[in-house]
Every structure is written in structure tokens, then in C-alpha cells.
Design an enzyme around this catalytic site. Structure first.
Site, PDB file in Angstrom:
ATOM      1  CG  LEU A 155      68.037  27.269  48.359  1.00 20.77           C
ATOM      2  CD1 LEU A 155      68.523  28.485  47.585  1.00 20.77           C
ATOM      3  CD2 LEU A 155      67.861  27.617  49.839  1.00 20.77           C
ATOM      4  N   GLY A 156      64.764  24.338  46.761  1.00 22.99           N
ATOM      5  CA  GLY A 156      63.489  24.032  46.126  1.00 22.99           C
ATOM      6  C   GLY A 156      63.704  23.286  44.834  1.00 22.99           C
ATOM      7  CD  GLU A 157      63.584  18.454  42.316  1.00 26.32           C
ATOM      8  OE1 GLU A 157      63.928  17.721  41.378  1.00 26.32           O
ATOM      9  OE2 GLU A 157      63.626  18.112  43.510  1.00 26.32           O
ATOM     10  CB  ALA A 165      67.210  20.674  42.485  1.00 30.81           C
ATOM     11  CB  VAL A 166      67.203  26.223  43.334  1.00 30.72           C
ATOM     12  CG1 VAL A 166      68.072  27.415  43.720  1.00 30.72           C
ATOM     13  CG2 VAL A 166      66.503  26.494  42.016  1.00 30.72           C
ATOM     14  CE  LYS A 210      66.236  27.929  36.425  1.00 31.93           C
ATOM     15  NZ  LYS A 210      65.643  29.126  35.776  1.00 31.93           N
ATOM     16  CG  ASP A 266      56.879  31.954  33.781  1.00 28.46           C
ATOM     17  OD1 ASP A 266      55.647  31.911  33.965  1.00 28.46           O
ATOM     18  OD2 ASP A 266      57.650  31.064  34.176  1.00 28.46           O
TER      19      ASP A 266
END
Length: 306
Positions: free
Chosen positions: A71-73, A78-79, A94, A195
Site C-alpha cells: 500500500l505504501g512505504e 512498508a505497509v 505495517k 505527528d
């Protein structure tokens, strides 16, 4: 006789480095197992929170962490998208890489911070996994079909920012504010996210906002003596190291090293500016926004807005 002496000499000479190598490997294994034992003991001592998953189950759920499921990084690792057949649920896994700046401290903080919290505007943490053999730290969340908010705000992203209507933007901000209010005022311990930004706000299938990524969060004992605070930090909300993302960090975090509810509210305000204008936040853009606000008070009529 010479051959025998040579054989004995070689045997002794080779056995010493082999013994040293074996000793080093043994020490590494013992150290890794101790680290795993300490981490697992800490998590078990919490006496609450999400379940523990085996690495094998998560590996199968994500098709061996295949690229097609990524899904992304980010800086943490990474996820991956996956599906747990046992509970018929889509998940997001995750994976904290060994090179990540997020280590075991953040891993424990995220589990502790989200272990018992339940709110419609928070991403639900379903479980965790710690595989010592592969040195993998894994967090398992419910899957958010529409990804993160920054994906929709980014002009160069895969999704047209115009698809995020004014009504949806308003609801996203309202949902984010509701989640933040829960962290600050409604849970038994005050949670400072530290955050808050669009990439940490996830969107479900109905574009409802869900706050996520509590790796930098701090749990602070509430000053209200009538509140039960079993997990809050003893120290005050001051003198913590500076954490977060430039542009969303309140000035007092730099000046005094303070961590307060107000610093989260500042981050929310910065994020709101980005959601309203549809323009990526930067220090220069933020300066322009405040200048426009002082001069005309109407940001939407400026060239900065979409």
C-alpha cells in the site's frame, strides 16, 4: 611424524577460529532471544490490548508480503494489504524495518497508545507480531479503503484532488477534530499524538477520518485527581525530544521542548489550512497564509487557494 604434527597443528589452528565464530553466533542468538523476551514480557505485562498474531499467519494473509499488496512505504518501512480468513477481515500490516528510525520503543508506544482506545475516528489496531528469527516488528490495523488524506490532497497523486468535495473536506476535519478531542479529553489518559498530518489521517470507505500512527504519541497523566491514569507517564508534558514533521510542529516545541494538547491543536490548524486550500504545506506557504490572513482575513480569495 611430520605429517602427523602438521595435521594436529592444522586441527588446532582451525578449531580456534571456528570456536570463536560459534561463540559469537551463540551470543548473538542469546542476545536476540533476550531482546524478544524483554519486549514480549513488556507487552504481556500491559494486561490488555490487541491480540498477538504469528508471523506465519500474516505472511500468508499478505501473500508473502508481495509487491502487488504493498500500500505504501515510509521511513518506518512498508505497509501491506492482507486478508485474515479466520475473521473474514481486510487488514493493513505495517512492517517496521530494521533500518527504521522507529524502533522497539515506538513499537511498544503504538501498542500501548492504541491498546484500549475505541473511537469511530481512530484507526483500530487489531494486533501485533514480533518475529525474532526474521527480526520483524509488525502492527496489524483495519484496512482503510480510501487510504490516507494526503493521497487525496496531493496534486501529483494518483487521485484527483477535486474528488474531495467541500462537504467531504469539512467532514474529514470534523472527524479529525473529534478523534483529537477523544485523545485529549475523553480517554482516561491524555494522549498527545505529536505527528498529526494528512498522511496520518486515514479515510474509510465513506471518507470518514480516522487518526492513525501513534508511534510518537505520549501518554501523560491527567492533572484531574478523579481520573484513573494507570498508564500515563510520571513526568510532565515538558522536556521531551522534538518529534513530528516540519510545518506541523508548534513553535513552542522548538523553543521550550514542551509537548502539550495545544501543540497538537497547532498541528491540526496547519493540516486544516492544507485541506481547505488543497495546497501542500511548507514553511513558505504557511508564512504566506498568515500574511494573507492578517491583510485580508480571507484565505479562500487568495491565489494560494485552489
Amino acid at each position: 611424524k611430520n605429517n602427523k604434527t602438521l595435521t594436529i597443528g592444522l586441527a588446532v589452528g582451525l578449531s580456534i577460529p571456528l570456536l570463536l565464530i560459534a561463540s559469537m553466533v551463540t551470543l548473538c542468538i542469546i542476545k536476540q532471544r533476550k531482546a524478544q523476551s524483554d519486549l514480549l514480557k513488556h507487552l504481556r505485562d500491559l494486561n490488555y490490548g490487541p491480540r498477538r498474531f504469528s508471523y506465519r499467519v500474516l505472511k500468508k494473509a499478505t501473500s508473502r508480503f508481495s509487491e502487488k499488496n504493498k500500500l505504501g512505504e515510509g521511513g518506518f518501512g512498508a505497509v501491506y494489504r492482507g486478508r485474515l480468513a479466520s475473521i473474514n477481515t481486510d487488514i493493513a500490516v505495517k512492517c517496521l524495518s530494521s533500518k527504521s528510525t522507529q524502533g522497539k520503543t515506538e513499537f511498544k508506544a503504538e501498542i500501548r497508545g492504541m491498546g484500549r482506545m475505541r473511537h469511530r475516528n481512530l484507526v483500530q489496531l487489531l494486533g501485533w507480531s514480533y518475529d525474532n528469527w526474521n527480526r520483524k516488528l509488525l502492527l496489524v490495523y483495519e484496512y482503510m479503503p480510501n487510504g490516507s488524506l494526503d493521497r487525496w490532497l496531493s496534486a501529483g497523486g494518483s487521485t484527483d484532488s477535486n474528488s474531495l468535495s467541500w462537504e467531504r473536506r469539512y467532514n474529514v476535519l470534523r472527524g479529525t477534530a473529534a478523534g483529537l478531542h477523544y485523545l485529549h479529553e475523553e480517554w482516561e489518559v491524555v494522549v498527545i499524538h505529536r505527528d498529526l498530518k494528512p498522511s496520518n489521517v486515514m479515510l474509510d470507505e465513506d471518507f470518514n477520518a480516522r487518526l492513525g500512527d501513534f508511534g510518537l504519541a505520549k501518554l501523560i497523566r491527567n492533572p484531574n485527581p478523579n481520573r484513573n491514569n494507570p498508564d500515563g507517564d510520571e513526568e510532565s508534558a515538558r522536556a521531551f525530544s522534538i518529534a513530528g514533521t516540519l510545518g506541523y510542529i508548534a513553535p513552542e516545541c522548538f523553543e521550550a521542548g514542551s509537548v502539550t494538547k495545544e501543540s497538537d491543536v497547532y498541528s491540526f490548524g496547519s493540516m486544516a489550512m492544507e485541506v481547505v486550500t488543497g495546497t501542500k504545506l511548507s514553511a513558505q506557504n504557511l508564512h504566506w497564509l498568515w500574511k494573507i490572513k492578517e491583510e485580508s482575513g480571507n484565505i479562500l480569495d487568495s491565489e494560494f487557494a485552489e
